[in-house]
Write an enzyme that holds these catalytic residues in place. Structure first.
Site, PDB file in Angstrom:
ATOM      1  CB  SER A   6      -8.708  -1.914   4.675  1.00  0.00           C
ATOM      2  OG  SER A   6      -9.143  -3.152   4.200  1.00  0.00           O
ATOM      3  NE  ARG A  42      -3.706  -2.397   0.210  1.00  0.00           N
ATOM      4  CZ  ARG A  42      -3.368  -3.529  -0.414  1.00  0.00           C
ATOM      5  NH1 ARG A  42      -2.288  -3.570  -1.190  1.00  0.00           N
ATOM      6  NH2 ARG A  42      -4.103  -4.607  -0.296  1.00  0.00           N
ATOM      7  CD  GLU A  98      -5.546   0.204   2.698  1.00  0.00           C
ATOM      8  OE1 GLU A  98      -5.293  -0.748   3.452  1.00  0.00           O
ATOM      9  OE2 GLU A  98      -6.190   0.084   1.644  1.00  0.00           O
TER      10      GLU A  98
HETATM   11  C1  LIG Z   1     -15.495  -0.805  -0.142  1.00  0.00           C
HETATM   12  C2  LIG Z   1     -14.028  -0.519  -0.443  1.00  0.00           C
HETATM   13  C3  LIG Z   1     -13.156  -1.573  -0.605  1.00  0.00           C
HETATM   14  C4  LIG Z   1     -11.802  -1.332  -0.894  1.00  0.00           C
HETATM   15  N1  LIG Z   1     -10.973  -2.406  -1.086  1.00  0.00           N
HETATM   16  C5  LIG Z   1      -9.672  -2.205  -1.392  1.00  0.00           C
HETATM   17  C6  LIG Z   1      -8.803  -3.332  -1.646  1.00  0.00           C
HETATM   18  O1  LIG Z   1      -9.208  -4.488  -1.598  1.00  0.00           O
HETATM   19  N2  LIG Z   1      -7.517  -3.065  -1.938  1.00  0.00           N
HETATM   20  C7  LIG Z   1      -7.019  -1.792  -2.016  1.00  0.00           C
HETATM   21  O2  LIG Z   1      -5.826  -1.646  -2.309  1.00  0.00           O
HETATM   22  N3  LIG Z   1      -7.814  -0.723  -1.800  1.00  0.00           N
HETATM   23  C8  LIG Z   1      -9.121  -0.889  -1.497  1.00  0.00           C
HETATM   24  N4  LIG Z   1      -9.940   0.184  -1.269  1.00  0.00           N
HETATM   25  C9  LIG Z   1      -9.360   1.534  -1.312  1.00  0.00           C
HETATM   26  C10 LIG Z   1      -9.523   2.267  -2.681  1.00  0.00           C
HETATM   27  O3  LIG Z   1     -10.373   1.561  -3.509  1.00  0.00           O
HETATM   28  C11 LIG Z   1      -8.184   2.458  -3.380  1.00  0.00           C
HETATM   29  O4  LIG Z   1      -7.277   3.128  -2.541  1.00  0.00           O
HETATM   30  C12 LIG Z   1      -8.308   3.260  -4.686  1.00  0.00           C
HETATM   31  O5  LIG Z   1      -7.108   3.167  -5.431  1.00  0.00           O
HETATM   32  C13 LIG Z   1      -8.646   4.721  -4.462  1.00  0.00           C
HETATM   33  O6  LIG Z   1      -8.933   5.309  -5.704  1.00  0.00           O
HETATM   34  P1  LIG Z   1      -9.786   6.629  -5.832  1.00  0.00           P
HETATM   35  O7  LIG Z   1      -9.740   7.022  -7.284  1.00  0.00           O
HETATM   36  O8  LIG Z   1     -11.124   6.470  -5.255  1.00  0.00           O
HETATM   37  O9  LIG Z   1      -8.898   7.635  -4.965  1.00  0.00           O
HETATM   38  P2  LIG Z   1      -9.352   8.982  -4.229  1.00  0.00           P
HETATM   39  O10 LIG Z   1      -9.989   8.636  -2.934  1.00  0.00           O
HETATM   40  O11 LIG Z   1     -10.089   9.861  -5.165  1.00  0.00           O
HETATM   41  O12 LIG Z   1      -7.924   9.643  -3.937  1.00  0.00           O
HETATM   42  C14 LIG Z   1      -7.012   9.075  -3.008  1.00  0.00           C
HETATM   43  C15 LIG Z   1      -5.788  10.015  -2.903  1.00  0.00           C
HETATM   44  O13 LIG Z   1      -5.089  10.083  -4.142  1.00  0.00           O
HETATM   45  C16 LIG Z   1      -5.075  11.423  -4.678  1.00  0.00           C
HETATM   46  N5  LIG Z   1      -5.309  11.244  -6.131  1.00  0.00           N
HETATM   47  C17 LIG Z   1      -6.453  10.763  -6.718  1.00  0.00           C
HETATM   48  N6  LIG Z   1      -6.261  10.620  -8.047  1.00  0.00           N
HETATM   49  C18 LIG Z   1      -4.989  11.026  -8.306  1.00  0.00           C
HETATM   50  C19 LIG Z   1      -4.191  11.102  -9.500  1.00  0.00           C
HETATM   51  N7  LIG Z   1      -4.654  10.705 -10.682  1.00  0.00           N
HETATM   52  N8  LIG Z   1      -2.912  11.581  -9.388  1.00  0.00           N
HETATM   53  C20 LIG Z   1      -2.417  11.963  -8.188  1.00  0.00           C
HETATM   54  N9  LIG Z   1      -3.122  11.917  -7.024  1.00  0.00           N
HETATM   55  C21 LIG Z   1      -4.376  11.446  -7.089  1.00  0.00           C
HETATM   56  C22 LIG Z   1      -6.168  12.160  -3.937  1.00  0.00           C
HETATM   57  O14 LIG Z   1      -5.873  13.552  -3.830  1.00  0.00           O
HETATM   58  C23 LIG Z   1      -6.157  11.465  -2.582  1.00  0.00           C
HETATM   59  O15 LIG Z   1      -5.147  11.992  -1.760  1.00  0.00           O
HETATM   60  C24 LIG Z   1     -11.312  -0.008  -0.991  1.00  0.00           C
HETATM   61  C25 LIG Z   1     -12.201   1.060  -0.835  1.00  0.00           C
HETATM   62  C26 LIG Z   1     -13.558   0.815  -0.559  1.00  0.00           C
HETATM   63  C27 LIG Z   1     -14.508   1.969  -0.427  1.00  0.00           C
END
Ligand SMILES: Cc1cc2nc3c(=O)[nH]c(=O)nc-3n(C[C@H](O)[C@H](O)[C@H](O)COP(=O)(O)OP(=O)(O)OC[C@H]3O[C@@H](n4cnc5c(N)ncnc54)[C@H](O)[C@@H]3O)c2cc1C
Length: 337
Positions: free
Chosen positions: A237, A162, A333
């Site tokens: 998580s 992570r 996380e």
């Molecule tokens: C129900 C659920 C289950 C999940 N299960 C998992 C799992 O099994 N494994 C796992 O690894 N994660 C899991 N996650 C966490 C999540 O899905 C991941 O961390 C995912 O990659 C986040 O993507 P996002 O686009 O929603 O990020 P966001 O929440 O939009 O952004 C996260 C961070 O990254 C920054 N950011 C966003 N996009 C960019 C970009 N293009 N360039 C630079 N910075 C950026 C934002 O400013 C913020 O600080 C889960 C989440 C949920 C809600």
């Protein structure tokens, strides 16, 4: 490209927190992104992907750039493998489904992870024995300060559990605009030994699974274990599983003989944070509109109109209690904003 003032972010974060953005702009092309970065260089910016890895504890006093860059294409191909390029704003799970439709293997174990593909390298997303780094070739990113484009190889990204360079040394410096992954066309490497995948396949009487079968099994397991953010606000998580040294683990085992662990190396083991939180008595605990999920202690939830700051206070209480009982620090996380 329109900039709107005072926008609620409730529908843009999976926790469903009603924080406001001072201003908000939907970005659909790289040209728009570069223009806005140049124009706004002295103002604060906040990058928003799918909003599934953040807890908004306050309003965002910045211009929120909602990355909505779309497009998936095969950019090179051999007899056995393809390199697929996806723009950052594509939804990760829809990308996985696209790969399965084309019979491209390598991401099926990561089915149903929320969020966008552009964010996937930031925390090296992973599930069921596979991490993004296992299929990652490179990503393109734009430097926020000078708008230059840089290609990051797998080595440049310094992936860990992570973790990546984007959460460490280069935090806040780059916006990832596209990601290239290498996927198999034939002889897919099937990983069924992690979690309950094998049991799920056996229950469906599948002896020779395809990548599509594995994806379906992963989806079924996830749906049975994790709350759907469309129904109960959450960010998956909330804490990372702590990694401790073998000596500390042996001491822990003396007091708690049933503590589970996964060997990481000859010197380190990973302890499930969910087990520590459950043992500390938090599983299923509810405080007004927020709490700890009753099936998965690692997941903090918003039952309705909770404030992000209240959920954060609960997270801190959990961290302090775990530290007091087990002398283990559990890190978040989720990004606390
Ligand atoms: C129900 C659920 C289950 C999940 N299960 C998992 C799992 O099994 N494994 C796992 O690894 N994660 C899991 N996650 C966490 C999540 O899905 C991941 O961390 C995912 O990659 C986040 O993507 P996002 O686009 O929603 O990020 P966001 O929440 O939009 O952004 C996260 C961070 O990254 C920054 N950011 C966003 N996009 C960019 C970009 N293009 N360039 C630079 N910075 C950026 C934002 O400013 C913020 O600080 C889960 C989440 C949920 C809600």
């Amino acid at each position: 490209m329109t900039i709107t003032k005072n926008v609620s972010l409730k529908s843009f974060n999976t926790f469903g927190i009603d924080a406001k953005a001072e201003s908000f702009c939907d970005i659909t092309t790289i040209k728009e992104l570069k223009t806005i970065l140049k124009e706004q260089h002295s103002n604060s910016l906040f990058i928003l992907g799918g909003g599934s890895n953040m807890l908004l504890t306050k309003d965002i006093e910045a211009l929120v750039l909602h990355l909505n860059l779309k497009g998936i294409e095969v950019i090179s191909e051999t007899e056995n493998a393809v390199i697929v390029k996806s723009m950052a704003g594509e939804n990760w799970h829809e990308f996985v489904l696209w790969c399965l439709d084309h019979n491209f293997g390598g991401v099926e174990n990561m089915s149903l992870i929320p969020g966008n593909i552009g964010t996937a390298p930031i925390q090296n997303i992973g599930a069921y024995g596979v991490e993004l780094k296992d299929v990652f070739i490179s990503c393109e990113a734009i430097n926020i300060k000078d708008q230059t484009t840089r290609t990051f190889t797998k080595q440049d990204c310094k992936f860990g559990y992570r973790e990546s360079v984007f959460k460490q040394k280069l935090k806040g410096d780059y916006i990832i605009t596209s990601v290239n992954l290498e996927l198999t066309k034939v002889n897919h490497k099937l990983l069924v030994d992690y979690g309950a995948i094998k049991t799920e396949l056996e229950a469906s009487k599948i002896n020779n699974p395809t990548i599509q079968d594995i994806s379906k099994a992963v989806i079924a397991i996830r749906q049975s274990k994790l709350p759907d953010p469309k129904e109960i606000g959450n960010s998956g998580s909330f804490f990372k599983n702590p990694i401790i040294c073998v000596e500390q683990f042996k001491q822990l085992q003396e007091n708690f003989p049933d503590v589970p662990s996964y060997k990481i190396s000859d010197t380190n083991v990973k302890v499930p944070a969910g087990w520590l939180i459950e043992k500390a008595g938090f599983k299923g605990k509810r405080f007004n509109d927020y709490g700890v999920h009753n099936k998965q202690a690692l997941v903090l939830v918003n039952y309705g109109n909770a404030k992000g700051s209240d959920i954060y206070k609960l997270a801190q209480l959990i961290q302090n209690t775990v530290k007091r009982i087990f002398d283990i620090t559990i890190e978040t996380e989720v990004n606390i904003i």
